[in-house]
Design a protein around this motif. Structure first.
Motif, PDB file in Angstrom:
ATOM      1  N   ILE A 198      -2.730  -2.667  -5.820  1.00 28.26           N
ATOM      2  CA  ILE A 198      -3.107  -1.776  -4.723  1.00 28.26           C
ATOM      3  C   ILE A 198      -3.346  -0.353  -5.193  1.00 28.26           C
ATOM      4  O   ILE A 198      -4.048   0.418  -4.535  1.00 28.26           O
ATOM      5  N   LEU A 204      -7.589   0.689   1.636  1.00 27.93           N
ATOM      6  CA  LEU A 204      -6.355  -0.027   1.940  1.00 27.93           C
ATOM      7  C   LEU A 204      -6.108  -0.080   3.448  1.00 27.93           C
ATOM      8  O   LEU A 204      -6.263   0.929   4.139  1.00 27.93           O
ATOM      9  N   SER A 206      -2.903  -0.893   5.659  1.00 23.78           N
ATOM     10  CA  SER A 206      -1.473  -1.031   5.440  1.00 23.78           C
ATOM     11  C   SER A 206      -0.756  -1.266   6.772  1.00 23.78           C
ATOM     12  O   SER A 206      -1.105  -0.666   7.785  1.00 23.78           O
ATOM     13  N   THR A 230      -8.227  -4.000   1.102  1.00 22.25           N
ATOM     14  CA  THR A 230      -7.080  -4.614   0.422  1.00 22.25           C
ATOM     15  C   THR A 230      -5.848  -4.393   1.285  1.00 22.25           C
ATOM     16  O   THR A 230      -5.659  -3.312   1.844  1.00 22.25           O
ATOM     17  N   SER A 232      -1.977  -3.846   2.215  1.00 22.25           N
ATOM     18  CA  SER A 232      -0.740  -3.276   1.673  1.00 22.25           C
ATOM     19  C   SER A 232       0.230  -3.095   2.835  1.00 22.25           C
ATOM     20  O   SER A 232      -0.083  -3.430   3.978  1.00 22.25           O
ATOM     21  N   SER A 233       1.413  -2.559   2.539  1.00 16.98           N
ATOM     22  CA  SER A 233       2.410  -2.463   3.610  1.00 16.98           C
ATOM     23  C   SER A 233       3.461  -1.404   3.316  1.00 16.98           C
ATOM     24  O   SER A 233       3.563  -0.892   2.206  1.00 16.98           O
ATOM     25  N   ARG A 247       2.675  -5.348  -2.955  1.00 18.98           N
ATOM     26  CA  ARG A 247       1.865  -4.802  -1.863  1.00 18.98           C
ATOM     27  C   ARG A 247       2.501  -3.563  -1.226  1.00 18.98           C
ATOM     28  O   ARG A 247       1.926  -2.958  -0.330  1.00 18.98           O
ATOM     29  N   GLN A 248       3.678  -3.184  -1.689  1.00 15.66           N
ATOM     30  CA  GLN A 248       4.419  -2.101  -1.034  1.00 15.66           C
ATOM     31  C   GLN A 248       3.963  -0.721  -1.488  1.00 15.66           C
ATOM     32  O   GLN A 248       3.895  -0.424  -2.677  1.00 15.66           O
ATOM     33  N   VAL A 249       3.681   0.121  -0.505  1.00 12.88           N
ATOM     34  CA  VAL A 249       3.322   1.519  -0.744  1.00 12.88           C
ATOM     35  C   VAL A 249       4.532   2.392  -0.438  1.00 12.88           C
ATOM     36  O   VAL A 249       5.213   2.186   0.563  1.00 12.88           O
TER      37      VAL A 249
END
Length: 323
Positions: A198, A204, A206, A230, A232-233, A247-249
């Protein structure tokens, strides 16, 4: 006049974005000290990397050919010798996994004070470094009394350097003691879900707690597919096991700098904001008008995501799933 030496970073044959950010940070500090900005390019295809970082504001680039991938002992030895040779006042290194690996060793070897995770600095008389604490809620300024110092720079806090430079590029003949190299890279193994990075994504979408339950993921995935984005979360989604850790921001996830970041059902806690505030354009979708994410967003949609997301899917020609 005090020179600055900034260290670039690459991984698996590709220059990392933080390298171009280091140029901006280094140039800013060099302008304040009245010195030159030097870059260190160590290991791998150093000639190609040197061409890529030869941007406006760079005065000199020093390459060290040794091996292909990052190695703690090689970087530590090469930087100790190069910094000593240049007699640079300030050594800037990325506050990354690699940078934090060798930075303490280099600072110790050079007898330099080390300040980590800088988000800003100034050098009006003495070096002052700004850091964040308590998840970004508080900023503290550290004054370095020594004339020389080592600093690690947080990724995504400075813009990537642009333009084409005319820096002097030269090979530095570091005397690497092979007997002191205690490890070598023998291969790479991706973690689960490692097919997506990511941090490299330009667009993104999210998600956070607002999606309520895992069964609602297909709705978001349909939007991701329709917009060619894309997924993300925020951390709660990963903690619940709905998406893999890659996938973590956020502060405990990845720092991302996409062109567009759509935050759906994300309140905007400081830990999450620390990982995405460098996005060019931020769009927030949240029913709470007081959600902190709106303080950062360029555009906001104060509405129910379960109404907004289907409308967006249709607008982009996608099919709205039944959830």
């Amino acid at each position: 006049m005090s020179d600055v030496l900034a260290v670039t970073e690459h991984r698996r044959g590709e220059l990392r974005d933080v390298s171009l950010e280091m140029i901006s940070a280094g140039r800013e500090l060099a302008d304040e000290t009245g010195g030159d900005l030097h870059l260190a390019v160590i290991s791998g295809d150093v000639d190609t990397y040197a061409d890529e970082v030869n941007r406006e504001g760079v005065d000199a680039i020093h390459t060290v050919e040794y091996g292909e991938e990052f190695n703690h002992d090689v970087y530590a030895q090469a930087l100790e010798q190069l910094a000593d040779e240049l007699d640079a006042a300030y050594l800037l290194m990325p506050n990354s996994v690699n940078g934090l690996d060798y930075a303490p060793a280099v600072a110790e070897a050079l007898n330099l004070p080390l300040v980590t995770d800088a988000v800003d600095f100034s050098a009006d008389g003495s070096l002052e470094v700004t850091r964040e604490q308590y998840g970004g809620k508080v900023e503290t300024t550290i004054e370095v009394e020594e004339d020389r110092a080592a600093v690690t720079v947080r990724p995504a806090e400075w813009p990537q350097a642009e333009g084409t430079g005319d820096a002097d590029v030269s090979a530095f003949d570091a005397d690497i003691d092979e007997s002191a190299i205690q490890s070598t890279v023998t291969g790479f193994e991706e973690v689960a879900g490692g097919d997506v990075d990511i941090a490299e994504a330009e667009f993104l979408i999210s998600i956070g707690r607002g999606i309520e339950e895992e069964e609602n993921l297909p709705l978001i995935e349909a939007l991701v597919e329709a917009t060619d984005a894309t997924l993300s979360s925020s951390r709660p989604i990963v903690d619940n096991g709905w998406l893999p850790a890659n996938r973590q921001v956020g502060q405990s996830g990845k720092v991302v700098t996409p062109d567009v970041y759509i935050a759906i059902g994300i309140s905007g806690a400081v830990q999450h904001v620390a990982g995405m505030k460098g996005a060019d354009t931020i769009v927030a979708i949240n029913t709470d008008p007081n959600a902190p994410i709106y303080d950062l967003a360029d555009y906001g949609i104060e509405d129910d995501l379960f109404e907004v997301v289907p409308a967006l899917i249709e607008e982009f020609g996608g099919d709205v799933p039944d959830v």
